[in-house]
Design an enzyme around this catalytic site. Structure first.
Site, PDB file in Angstrom:
ATOM      1  N   GLU A  83       0.821  -1.210   0.000  1.00  0.00           N
ATOM      2  CA  GLU A  83       0.000   0.000   0.000  1.00  0.00           C
ATOM      3  C   GLU A  83       0.856   1.261   0.000  1.00  0.00           C
ATOM      4  O   GLU A  83       0.541   2.246  -0.675  1.00  0.00           O
ATOM      5  CB  GLU A  83      -0.948   0.002   1.207  1.00  0.00           C
ATOM      6  CG  GLU A  83      -1.998  -1.093   1.200  1.00  0.00           C
ATOM      7  CD  GLU A  83      -3.109  -0.844   0.186  1.00  0.00           C
ATOM      8  OE1 GLU A  83      -3.080   0.210  -0.481  1.00  0.00           O
ATOM      9  OE2 GLU A  83      -3.996  -1.704   0.067  1.00  0.00           O
ATOM     10  N   ARG A 120       0.741   3.819  -3.264  1.00  0.00           N
ATOM     11  CA  ARG A 120       0.117   5.116  -2.974  1.00  0.00           C
ATOM     12  C   ARG A 120       1.161   6.213  -2.764  1.00  0.00           C
ATOM     13  O   ARG A 120       1.070   7.288  -3.366  1.00  0.00           O
ATOM     14  CB  ARG A 120      -0.772   5.020  -1.735  1.00  0.00           C
ATOM     15  CG  ARG A 120      -1.908   4.026  -1.859  1.00  0.00           C
ATOM     16  CD  ARG A 120      -2.933   4.215  -0.760  1.00  0.00           C
ATOM     17  NE  ARG A 120      -3.811   3.053  -0.602  1.00  0.00           N
ATOM     18  CZ  ARG A 120      -5.020   3.085  -0.078  1.00  0.00           C
ATOM     19  NH1 ARG A 120      -5.516   4.213   0.377  1.00  0.00           N
ATOM     20  NH2 ARG A 120      -5.746   1.990   0.036  1.00  0.00           N
ATOM     21  N   ASP A 172      -5.436  -9.897  -7.886  1.00  0.00           N
ATOM     22  CA  ASP A 172      -5.661  -9.052  -9.051  1.00  0.00           C
ATOM     23  C   ASP A 172      -4.414  -8.488  -9.721  1.00  0.00           C
ATOM     24  O   ASP A 172      -4.122  -8.762 -10.890  1.00  0.00           O
ATOM     25  CB  ASP A 172      -6.626  -7.922  -8.689  1.00  0.00           C
ATOM     26  CG  ASP A 172      -6.259  -7.206  -7.379  1.00  0.00           C
ATOM     27  OD1 ASP A 172      -5.223  -7.531  -6.773  1.00  0.00           O
ATOM     28  OD2 ASP A 172      -7.019  -6.305  -6.967  1.00  0.00           O
ATOM     29  N   GLU A 185     -12.170   0.740 -10.073  1.00  0.00           N
ATOM     30  CA  GLU A 185     -11.787  -0.236 -11.103  1.00  0.00           C
ATOM     31  C   GLU A 185     -12.657  -0.176 -12.364  1.00  0.00           C
ATOM     32  O   GLU A 185     -12.144  -0.266 -13.487  1.00  0.00           O
ATOM     33  CB  GLU A 185     -11.794  -1.644 -10.515  1.00  0.00           C
ATOM     34  CG  GLU A 185     -10.644  -1.933  -9.577  1.00  0.00           C
ATOM     35  CD  GLU A 185     -10.840  -1.305  -8.193  1.00  0.00           C
ATOM     36  OE1 GLU A 185      -9.831  -1.091  -7.490  1.00  0.00           O
ATOM     37  OE2 GLU A 185     -12.001  -1.024  -7.828  1.00  0.00           O
TER      38      GLU A 185
END
Length: 614
Positions: A248, A252, A379, A515
């Site tokens: 993360e 980010r 994913d 998404e």
């Protein structure tokens, strides 16, 4: 008419009155050339060497300072574009670079065209193919078409002039509304709680500020951007006895800083990215090289999550774009080498038709028997196979091969059709074996990735899969009373069922995720089919109607009821960093400045230049 005496070396050589200088080119006549040669031979060796040295110096200076500033074919604006070049800066065009035929306002039309969407699809041109230099030029950098080298010491910025149509202006208004609430009640903290007028901290890194930097820059919100820059300069600190998640934080924070550096040319963001990157390196200190999930900024030690000894497969394979870019920007290969070692290691592990379980042990380096999915925890492994291949100039074959194998596995093992309306969906394999007709909203990144792959030469049938899957993703929105999608959707495979989609109460929340909008942008960007814009506008209007509150936007607890949306009082950083950014790009009249031919976007919608070598 007397004689003139130009200086040759350190002596004066008389020039005859009939010497045709400067009207005639020096030495253009045979006799003149002979006279000049005799005069040259009259000079001493020291004088001749001095002249040659001086000429070599002039040539070198010309190469270094004059030639780089000459306009090239790639840097000149096309006559078909309404673009202005001001000095070394690029000004965003006002008119679309490709004049697609615009459909009238109204409800979205289904993807049933006189020609299938894939026939409108624009593959790379021969010129674009030529821009990708071969593998022999290992140290080359792929210059964007405006001639800017993103990695030069004089990194130049792109100037954006703001929204150019009413839909973009609506998105900017939404961003400004959310940003004002964040500034008022959560400044310097990770997330805004807009209803309770407070904040939420996850890593204490000001996630919303950093995730939003390039969004503000692209939208032309200069005042807000400069305020955020000052916070990064004066207040962003990577210290304290606290754990941060490698994945993360990478997508980010590291991604946000590097992307903003590339777009703005401001080295402050690169300096902060390097500072953070060094602190993340302890994550790779494992026996297998597969990183731990968490690292403590104070102790500089890494460890697994408290709830599990394993790392998540998508997390350890979704840091490579960022670490590679940091290495290319700083010249330190450590970041790229450590992160790419993970990709090479996982490449050699056994898989199920190219598909991988969602957990891997960092000590043994082996997958744990677990679910196979392109939703949560799986994913972006597949996304980064393709995007790494593109980022490195399409020179690393195993990335392309693993990606293609995985899409074949998806088609063979995970793709099904619902009943009664035959919606295509992508399910899961529980424990790698038993099929489950469940699809996360997170999986709706896949249509955009498939379209990007076809643009770069992947099999054309991938685009038909992208079209059908994106239609299903849109239906997860359109089928709900709020026109907002749930977090998870189940699909009916029974002949006697009335509805194709089933949403359980525990799965009916909406976190303002990006998404589906991401895939809508890719498909519009690459096909020009305005149906995708219409779908996106409907979704945006639903966010405005049901998620907008007085001090920002809130995730919803229930998309199945207009009367009881059960607002969750949370606005995560990705709403500003991804969702609103993709809306803005989707509605943009300029699909060239931030083209996928020039940039690859990471999993958090941050921009990285494409290289021409591995």
């Amino acid at each position: 008419m007397g004689t003139s005496t130009p200086q040759w070396g350190f002596t004066s050589v008389p020039v005859p009155p009939d010497f045709p200088y400067p009207a005639t080119v020096l030495g253009s006549e045979p006799n003149q050339r002979k006279r000049l040669w005799r005069r040259w031979n009259q000079l001493s060796r020291f004088q001749r060497n001095t002249c040659l040295l001086f000429m070599a110096l002039l040539i070198t200076l010309s190469i270094l300072f004059v030639l780089p500033n000459l306009p090239t074919t790639a840097s000149l604006p096309s006559p078909s574009r309404n673009e202005a070049l001001e000095g070394s800066e690029i000004v965003q065009g006002i008119k679309p670079s490709l004049e697609y035929e615009r459909e009238p306002e109204g409800p979205p039309k289904p993807i049933t065209l006189s020609k299938p969407v894939h026939e409108n699809f624009r593959p790379l041109t021969k010129e674009e193919e030529a821009n990708h230099v071969g593998e022999n030029e290992k140290d080359s950098v792929n210059l964007p078409r405006n001639g800017i080298d993103p990695f030069s010491k004089k990194n130049q910025k792109i100037v954006f002039t703001g929204p150019t149509n009413h839909r973009q202006r609506a998105v900017v208004d939404a961003f400004s509304h959310a940003w004002q609430g964040y500034k008022t009640y959560a400044w310097g903290h990770d997330h805004l709680r807009p209803i309770s007028q407070t904040y939420n901290d996850w890593f204490h890194l000001g996630l919303t500020i950093i995730d939003s930097l390039d969004t503000m820059y692209i939208m032309g919100l200069d005042k807000d951007f400069n305020e955020a820059r000052s916070w990064v300069k004066d207040s962003l600190q990577f210290n304290g006895n606290r754990d941060i998640n490698l994945f993360e934080t990478t997508i980010r924070v590291l991604g946000g800083l590097l992307s903003t550096y590339h777009l703005s040319g401001d080295k402050l963001f690169l300096d902060k990215a390097l500072e953070l990157g060094l602190l993340l390196l302890p994550s790779f200190k494992t026996s297998s090289g597969v990183p731990y999930s968490d690292v403590n900024l104070g102790t500089k030690k890494a460890h697994p999550p408290k709830w599990n000894a394993d790392s998540t497969t998508s997390e350890v394979t979704t840091i490579q774009l960022e670490f590679r870019d940091l290495s290319r920007c700083t010249g330190d290969p450590t970041f790229e080498e450590l992160s790419f070692r993970v990709s090479k290691f996982i490449h050699k592990l056994p898989k199920t038709e190219g598909l991988v379980p969602i957990f891997i042990n960092p000590n043994t380096g082996q997958f744990r028997k677990s679910t196979i999915t392109l939703g949560a925890r799986g994913d972006s492994y597949y996304e980064y196979l393709l995007k790494q291949w593109i980022q490195t100039g399409r020179t690393i074959d195993f990335l392309r091969d693993d990606y293609n194998a995985s899409i074949s596995g998806v088609k063979n093992l995970l793709v099904r059709h619902s009943k009664p309306n035959n919606l295509l969906f992508v399910g899961e394999l529980i424990n790698g074996m038993d099929f489950k007709a469940k699809m996360d909203h997170l999986l709706c990144f896949l249509p955009g990735t498939l379209a990007l792959g076809v643009h770069y030469g992947m099999p054309p049938d991938h685009l038909r899969l992208a079209e059908d899957l994106l239609y299903t993703c849109y239906q997860t929105y359109a089928a709900q009373p709020t026109h907002l999608a749930p977090e998870i959707t189940y699909f009916n495979e029974d002949d006697d069922g009335d509805n194709d989609m089933i949403v359980k109460p525990a799965d009916s929340h909406n976190l303002l995720r990006p998404e589906t909008v991401e895939s809508l942008w890719y498909m519009y960007h690459l096909t020009g089919n305005t149906t995708y814009q219409e779908w996106g506008w409907k979704i945006f209007q639903a966010f405005e109607k049901f998620a907008r509150v007085e001090n920002g936007y809130s995730s919803l607890g229930n998309v199945k009821s207009i009367a009881e949306t059960k607002l969750r009082d949370m606005m995560e950083s990705f709403f500003l960093g991804e969702t609103l950014k993709y809306f803005y790009l989707l509605f943009s009249d300029d699909q060239k400045t931030l083209s996928v031919d020039r940039y690859v976007l990471n999993s958090e919608a941050h921009f990285f230049p494409i290289h021409t070598s591995r």
